[in-house]
Motif scaffolding. Structure first.
Motif, PDB file in Angstrom:
ATOM      1  N   THR A 242       0.818  -1.211   0.000  1.00  0.00           N
ATOM      2  CA  THR A 242       0.000   0.000   0.000  1.00  0.00           C
ATOM      3  C   THR A 242       0.852   1.260   0.000  1.00  0.00           C
ATOM      4  OG1 THR A 242      -0.052   0.163   2.408  1.00  0.00           O
ATOM      5  CG2 THR A 242      -1.760  -1.166   1.356  1.00  0.00           C
ATOM      6  N   GLY A 243       2.150   1.124   0.139  1.00  0.00           N
ATOM      7  CA  GLY A 243       3.020   2.286   0.208  1.00  0.00           C
ATOM      8  C   GLY A 243       3.408   2.626   1.629  1.00  0.00           C
ATOM      9  N   LYS A 244       2.528   2.431   2.593  1.00  0.00           N
ATOM     10  CA  LYS A 244       2.851   2.727   3.990  1.00  0.00           C
ATOM     11  C   LYS A 244       3.685   1.584   4.563  1.00  0.00           C
ATOM     12  CE  LYS A 244       0.848   3.415   8.573  1.00  0.00           C
ATOM     13  NZ  LYS A 244      -0.376   3.338   9.403  1.00  0.00           N
ATOM     14  N   PRO A 245       4.855   1.889   5.160  1.00  0.00           N
ATOM     15  CA  PRO A 245       5.677   0.822   5.747  1.00  0.00           C
ATOM     16  C   PRO A 245       4.931   0.079   6.858  1.00  0.00           C
ATOM     17  CG  PRO A 245       6.910   2.868   5.579  1.00  0.00           C
ATOM     18  CD  PRO A 245       5.484   3.204   5.283  1.00  0.00           C
ATOM     19  N   LYS A 246       5.267  -1.192   6.998  1.00  0.00           N
ATOM     20  CA  LYS A 246       4.654  -2.039   8.019  1.00  0.00           C
ATOM     21  C   LYS A 246       5.626  -2.220   9.178  1.00  0.00           C
ATOM     22  CE  LYS A 246       4.371  -5.292   4.981  1.00  0.00           C
ATOM     23  NZ  LYS A 246       4.112  -6.549   4.229  1.00  0.00           N
ATOM     24  N   GLU A 511       3.572   6.971  -5.132  1.00  0.00           N
ATOM     25  CA  GLU A 511       3.007   8.117  -4.416  1.00  0.00           C
ATOM     26  C   GLU A 511       3.908   9.344  -4.556  1.00  0.00           C
ATOM     27  OE1 GLU A 511       2.074   7.356  -0.359  1.00  0.00           O
ATOM     28  OE2 GLU A 511       0.833   5.600  -0.798  1.00  0.00           O
ATOM     29  N   VAL A 512       5.223   9.115  -4.472  1.00  0.00           N
ATOM     30  CA  VAL A 512       6.167  10.221  -4.592  1.00  0.00           C
ATOM     31  C   VAL A 512       6.199  10.748  -6.020  1.00  0.00           C
ATOM     32  CG1 VAL A 512       8.592  10.897  -4.379  1.00  0.00           C
ATOM     33  CG2 VAL A 512       7.560   9.390  -2.671  1.00  0.00           C
ATOM     34  N   VAL A 513       6.289   9.841  -6.999  1.00  0.00           N
ATOM     35  CA  VAL A 513       6.352  10.252  -8.407  1.00  0.00           C
ATOM     36  C   VAL A 513       5.103  11.036  -8.793  1.00  0.00           C
ATOM     37  CG1 VAL A 513       6.447   9.420 -10.796  1.00  0.00           C
ATOM     38  CG2 VAL A 513       7.876   8.337  -9.032  1.00  0.00           C
ATOM     39  N   ALA A 514       3.948  10.587  -8.310  1.00  0.00           N
ATOM     40  CA  ALA A 514       2.697  11.269  -8.631  1.00  0.00           C
ATOM     41  C   ALA A 514       2.651  12.675  -8.044  1.00  0.00           C
ATOM     42  CB  ALA A 514       1.510  10.460  -8.112  1.00  0.00           C
ATOM     43  N   GLY A 515       3.515  12.938  -7.067  1.00  0.00           N
ATOM     44  CA  GLY A 515       3.566  14.263  -6.472  1.00  0.00           C
ATOM     45  C   GLY A 515       4.360  15.270  -7.289  1.00  0.00           C
ATOM     46  N   GLN A 516       5.063  14.802  -8.338  1.00  0.00           N
ATOM     47  CA  GLN A 516       5.756  15.735  -9.225  1.00  0.00           C
ATOM     48  C   GLN A 516       4.710  16.542  -9.999  1.00  0.00           C
ATOM     49  OE1 GLN A 516       8.984  16.250  -9.372  1.00  0.00           O
ATOM     50  NE2 GLN A 516       8.953  17.729 -11.050  1.00  0.00           N
ATOM     51  N   PRO A 517       4.763  17.876  -9.984  1.00  0.00           N
ATOM     52  CA  PRO A 517       3.684  18.693 -10.555  1.00  0.00           C
ATOM     53  C   PRO A 517       3.339  18.400 -12.004  1.00  0.00           C
ATOM     54  CG  PRO A 517       5.176  20.052  -9.267  1.00  0.00           C
ATOM     55  CD  PRO A 517       5.804  18.695  -9.338  1.00  0.00           C
ATOM     56  N   GLU A 518       4.318  17.967 -12.819  1.00  0.00           N
ATOM     57  CA  GLU A 518       4.046  17.737 -14.244  1.00  0.00           C
ATOM     58  C   GLU A 518       3.436  16.374 -14.534  1.00  0.00           C
ATOM     59  OE1 GLU A 518       7.568  20.492 -13.797  1.00  0.00           O
ATOM     60  OE2 GLU A 518       6.961  18.544 -12.991  1.00  0.00           O
ATOM     61  N   VAL A 519       3.403  15.477 -13.516  1.00  0.00           N
ATOM     62  CA  VAL A 519       2.982  14.087 -13.746  1.00  0.00           C
ATOM     63  C   VAL A 519       1.472  13.937 -13.544  1.00  0.00           C
ATOM     64  CG1 VAL A 519       3.188  11.711 -12.930  1.00  0.00           C
ATOM     65  CG2 VAL A 519       5.232  13.142 -13.153  1.00  0.00           C
ATOM     66  N   ALA A 520       0.795  13.384 -14.572  1.00  0.00           N
ATOM     67  CA  ALA A 520      -0.644  13.126 -14.486  1.00  0.00           C
ATOM     68  C   ALA A 520      -0.911  11.768 -13.858  1.00  0.00           C
ATOM     69  CB  ALA A 520      -1.279  13.210 -15.862  1.00  0.00           C
ATOM     70  N   GLU A 521      -0.182  10.733 -14.282  1.00  0.00           N
ATOM     71  CA  GLU A 521      -0.284   9.398 -13.706  1.00  0.00           C
ATOM     72  C   GLU A 521       1.012   8.663 -13.943  1.00  0.00           C
ATOM     73  OE1 GLU A 521      -3.323   6.998 -15.409  1.00  0.00           O
ATOM     74  OE2 GLU A 521      -2.948   7.674 -17.451  1.00  0.00           O
ATOM     75  N   CYS A 522       1.210   7.586 -13.191  1.00  0.00           N
ATOM     76  CA  CYS A 522       2.489   6.894 -13.277  1.00  0.00           C
ATOM     77  C   CYS A 522       2.348   5.441 -12.871  1.00  0.00           C
ATOM     78  CB  CYS A 522       3.524   7.576 -12.389  1.00  0.00           C
ATOM     79  SG  CYS A 522       3.125   7.493 -10.627  1.00  0.00           S
ATOM     80  N   ALA A 523       3.373   4.663 -13.187  1.00  0.00           N
ATOM     81  CA  ALA A 523       3.505   3.284 -12.723  1.00  0.00           C
ATOM     82  C   ALA A 523       4.983   3.036 -12.465  1.00  0.00           C
ATOM     83  CB  ALA A 523       2.974   2.305 -13.755  1.00  0.00           C
ATOM     84  N   VAL A 524       5.290   2.395 -11.353  1.00  0.00           N
ATOM     85  CA  VAL A 524       6.675   2.007 -11.040  1.00  0.00           C
ATOM     86  C   VAL A 524       6.733   0.492 -10.981  1.00  0.00           C
ATOM     87  CG1 VAL A 524       8.561   2.128  -9.371  1.00  0.00           C
ATOM     88  CG2 VAL A 524       7.130   4.142  -9.778  1.00  0.00           C
ATOM     89  N   VAL A 525       7.670  -0.087 -11.714  1.00  0.00           N
ATOM     90  CA  VAL A 525       7.815  -1.546 -11.744  1.00  0.00           C
ATOM     91  C   VAL A 525       9.277  -1.900 -11.511  1.00  0.00           C
ATOM     92  CG1 VAL A 525       5.863  -1.873 -13.296  1.00  0.00           C
ATOM     93  CG2 VAL A 525       8.150  -1.591 -14.248  1.00  0.00           C
ATOM     94  N   GLY A 526       9.516  -3.123 -11.076  1.00  0.00           N
ATOM     95  CA  GLY A 526      10.879  -3.609 -10.904  1.00  0.00           C
ATOM     96  C   GLY A 526      11.355  -4.292 -12.164  1.00  0.00           C
ATOM     97  N   ILE A 527      12.561  -3.954 -12.603  1.00  0.00           N
ATOM     98  CA  ILE A 527      13.138  -4.586 -13.786  1.00  0.00           C
ATOM     99  C   ILE A 527      14.446  -5.271 -13.406  1.00  0.00           C
ATOM    100  CG2 ILE A 527      12.065  -2.958 -15.376  1.00  0.00           C
ATOM    101  CD1 ILE A 527      14.727  -1.498 -15.585  1.00  0.00           C
ATOM    102  N   GLU A 528      14.841  -6.237 -14.185  1.00  0.00           N
ATOM    103  CA  GLU A 528      16.037  -7.014 -13.888  1.00  0.00           C
ATOM    104  C   GLU A 528      17.287  -6.150 -14.028  1.00  0.00           C
ATOM    105  OE1 GLU A 528      16.062 -10.464 -16.339  1.00  0.00           O
ATOM    106  OE2 GLU A 528      14.193 -11.270 -15.517  1.00  0.00           O
ATOM    107  N   ASP A 529      18.257  -6.368 -13.120  1.00  0.00           N
ATOM    108  CA  ASP A 529      19.513  -5.639 -13.149  1.00  0.00           C
ATOM    109  C   ASP A 529      20.637  -6.607 -12.812  1.00  0.00           C
ATOM    110  OD1 ASP A 529      20.894  -2.822 -13.046  1.00  0.00           O
ATOM    111  OD2 ASP A 529      21.608  -3.881 -11.263  1.00  0.00           O
ATOM    112  N   THR A 530      21.706  -6.573 -13.607  1.00  0.00           N
ATOM    113  CA  THR A 530      22.777  -7.564 -13.433  1.00  0.00           C
ATOM    114  C   THR A 530      23.520  -7.397 -12.120  1.00  0.00           C
ATOM    115  OG1 THR A 530      24.256  -6.106 -14.687  1.00  0.00           O
ATOM    116  CG2 THR A 530      23.140  -7.870 -15.909  1.00  0.00           C
ATOM    117  N   LEU A 531      23.557  -6.189 -11.559  1.00  0.00           N
ATOM    118  CA  LEU A 531      24.294  -5.970 -10.320  1.00  0.00           C
ATOM    119  C   LEU A 531      23.399  -6.070  -9.094  1.00  0.00           C
ATOM    120  CD1 LEU A 531      26.950  -5.220  -8.912  1.00  0.00           C
ATOM    121  CD2 LEU A 531      26.327  -2.808  -9.203  1.00  0.00           C
TER     122      LEU A 531
END
Length: 625
Positions: A242-246, A511-531
């Motif tokens: 939900t975004g709120k830490p447990k 929640e943070v990204v959506a707070g950027q004034p120019e952003v209408a909507e967003c999605a954050v996903v995890g992508i693979e990284d070799t390191l």
């Protein structure tokens, strides 16, 4: 007895098994009831027992004549400092700090936040809280003031213990100013701030802040108090969907019993040996295997300030192992991959005598086979992957190296550890056979040492962990089991990603990204990284009329860094025209992940406009080029 038989015994008669393990501790009052339940009916271990974690970890060893043994080795290549503390010295430091905290008015059941770099005072603060029944909540120093503020308002500490600065590579992290900012953002105002002046970078405490050294000097040492086994030792926050830490609640008696068992049976550590978990006290690994586990088992623990590549050279790990005669080491695969990247031929390894090292344990994320191969080729000791969570507090899957030398299967997280009755379920709650992917679930009761609830949020605890499958704990991880009982973790099944072994909430980042004034909507996903295993990527749709869209990605990255911290590792931000959604408006994050990773996908029948897929596919193809 072999490892498989020990496991079967732990499942066949849980109460007898854990009663026997609890006898390895020195209780003030040994529990008559081994397994009970709280007012909600959730299982509780050793509910009528009385003990103290600080006594078990420190005082009892001094009482038994081991006061001269080195308990803590502080090694800080970033500041050029080393210091050793015996068990007797730790007892004196901790007892006087506990006296100081009591002098500030803290009593049993109060809460304290510890927001410090990797210095000995951070673990002294944890032990001092445990000594007098104060519930500590350690916040990782890489979190920004906003994240610290969220935790202040949730656990409402009477005191915050912090330091002037931390050092990461060539960067100075201003802890004291960040605490000041976090308190300004918080509704709850702690009564006191205690500050370790490291005399670095010229940062001075604000007016009214209490000097740590002066506090310790001003008060007499106090003894450990007797506490119920069920008394919360700490609250540790972990990411939630939900975004709120447990706030994970850990008890005292069950946790001590489980850690003592794990040190001897899983890690095979003998009292007096040097044990090094290359992590941070802000994470669960630091709680369990930098502080409490090694000290319970009378090991010498290493407090390491720095990161392998941010310290003077990539050979720092090997220097510490050789110099301090480390027998057992524990780190995340990311650290080994970083060293491998800097030293692919293992030339730095050859400069050090590593004959002291017996076993390397890896956890926090899946370890790729190439990294395992590199490690075993150049280091020459077994590298054992294992799996656990902030919620579990100690390993769920692994190998019992203190019982027998079970075969190591590449890419497997091991077998179920005693006490964990693990099943593999499908969506409908049916148990799956070998070689079928499903949810990792654990039949209740969970073994001792696991979470006992969420701080101030019992409904979220039930909803998040207990309601998916009646009578079972839902881990949130996917798993495949082979015919020999080895298990292979396939990753999170929710919107929590694993960045270099640290769980991060994509919902919180959104929640943070959506707070950027120019952003209408967003999605954050995890992508693979070799390191790092996984890193976040943000897809943003801009509002109409944005005059300078090319500046938005950098602004989003900076905002996440300010609000969450550099630990979030968000560096990729892609501006898109539209996001793929179902007809009901739900963003298809799993589809986005699949497309980014270049895997086969199908357009769901519920999607509004299949043309969105084609648009995104073209953009992702450009990214890969």
């Amino acid at each position: 007895m072999n490892a498989d038989q020990l496991y079967r015994d732990s499942i066949a008669d849980k109460e007898l098994f854990w009663q026997q393990q609890a006898r390895q501790l020195d209780w003030y009052t040994f529990p008559e009831t081994i397994l009970g339940s709280d007012e909600t009916g959730y299982p509780q271990w050793f509910p009528d027992g009385m003990l103290n974690m600080c006594y078990l970890a420190v005082d009892r060893h001094v009482a038994k004549g081991y006061g001269a043994q080195v308990a803590v080795i502080y090694d800080s290549p970033v500041t050029g400092q080393q210091q050793k503390y015996t068990y007797a010295q730790v007892q004196q430091e901790v007892a006087k700090l506990a006296g100081g905290l009591r002098g500030l008015g803290l009593t049993e059941g109060d809460t304290a936040i510890i927001y410090m770099p990797m210095i000995p005072q951070s673990m002294f603060a944890m032990l001092a809280c445990a000594r007098i029944g104060v519930i500590h909540s350690v916040v990782f120093g890489g979190f920004a003031p906003h994240e610290l503020s969220v935790r202040i308002d949730d656990c409402k500490p009477k005191v915050i213990l912090t330091a002037s600065v931390g050092i990461e590579g060539k960067k100075t992290i201003p802890y004291m100013p960040m605490v000041t900012e976090a308190i300004a953002l918080s509704a709850h105002k702690p009564e006191h701030i205690v500050h370790v002046d490291r005399k670095l970078a010229g940062i001075k405490p604000a007016k009214g802040v209490i000097d740590y050294a002066a506090l310790v000097a001003a008060f007499a040492p106090v003894p450990c108090i007797s506490l119920p086994s069920t008394h919360p030792l700490y609250v540790l926050y972990t990411s939630g969907t939900t975004g709120k830490p447990k706030g994970i609640i850990r008890d005292t008696g069950g946790y001590a019993t489980a850690l003592q068992f794990s040190m001897t049976h899983i890690y095979g550590a003998q009292p007096g040996e040097v044990f090094w978990a290359a992590s941070d006290v802000g994470w669960v690994v630091g709680h369990s295997y930098i502080v409490y586990g090694p000290l319970l088992n009378r090991n010498t623990t290493v407090v390491f300030e720095g990161k392998p590549i941010m310290t003077p050279d990539a050979g720092t790990f090997w220097r510490i192992i050789s110099e301090h005669q480390v027998k057992i080491m524990f780190t995340a695969p990311t650290a080994i991959r970083a060293i491998k990247k800097e030293d692919p031929e293992g030339l730095l390894v050859k400069q050090y005598d590593l004959s002291c090292l017996r076993t390397q344990f890896l956890a926090g994320e899946r370890c790729d086979v190439a990294t395992l191969d590199w490690y075993e080729q150049h280091i020459g000791v077994p590298a054992i992957d294992h799996f656990w969570q902030t919620e579990s507090g100690w390993p769920v899957l692994g190998l019992q190296r203190g019982v027998e030398q079970e075969p190591i299967i590449r890419a497997a997280a091991g077998k179920p550890i005693p006490g964990y009755d693990i099943r593999v379920f499908n969506d409908n709650g049916y148990e799956l056979d070998a070689h079928h992917e499903g949810y990792l679930v654990i039949k209740l009761p969970l073994p001792p040492g696991t979470l006992t609830g969420l701080w101030n949020d019992p409904e979220r605890f039930k909803r998040g962990y207990l309601e998916q499958f009646t009578g079972y704990y839902f881990s949130g991880d996917g798993v495949i089991r082979n015919e020999d009982g080895y298990m292979f973790i396939t990753g999170r099944v929710d919107d929590v990603i694993n960045v270099a072994g640290h769980r991060m909430s994509t919902a919180e980042m959104e929640e943070v990204v959506a707070g950027q004034p120019e952003v209408a909507e967003c999605a954050v996903v995890g992508i693979e990284d070799t390191l790092k295993g996984q890193v976040p990527m943000a897809l943003v749709v801009l509002k109409q009329g944005v005059t300078d869209p090319e500046q938005v990605p950098a602004a989003v990255v900076q905002l996440v860094r300010e609000k969450i911290g550099a630990v979030a590792c968000l560096k990729e931000v892609l501006v898109v025209q539209r996001l793929p959604k179902t007809r009901s408006g739900k963003i298809l994050r799993k589809l986005i992940r699949t497309m980014i990773d270049g895997k086969a996908y199908q357009v769901p029948s519920t999607i509004d406009d299949p043309a969105i897929i084609e648009e995104l596919q073209e953009q992702f193809a450009l990214i890969k080029k």
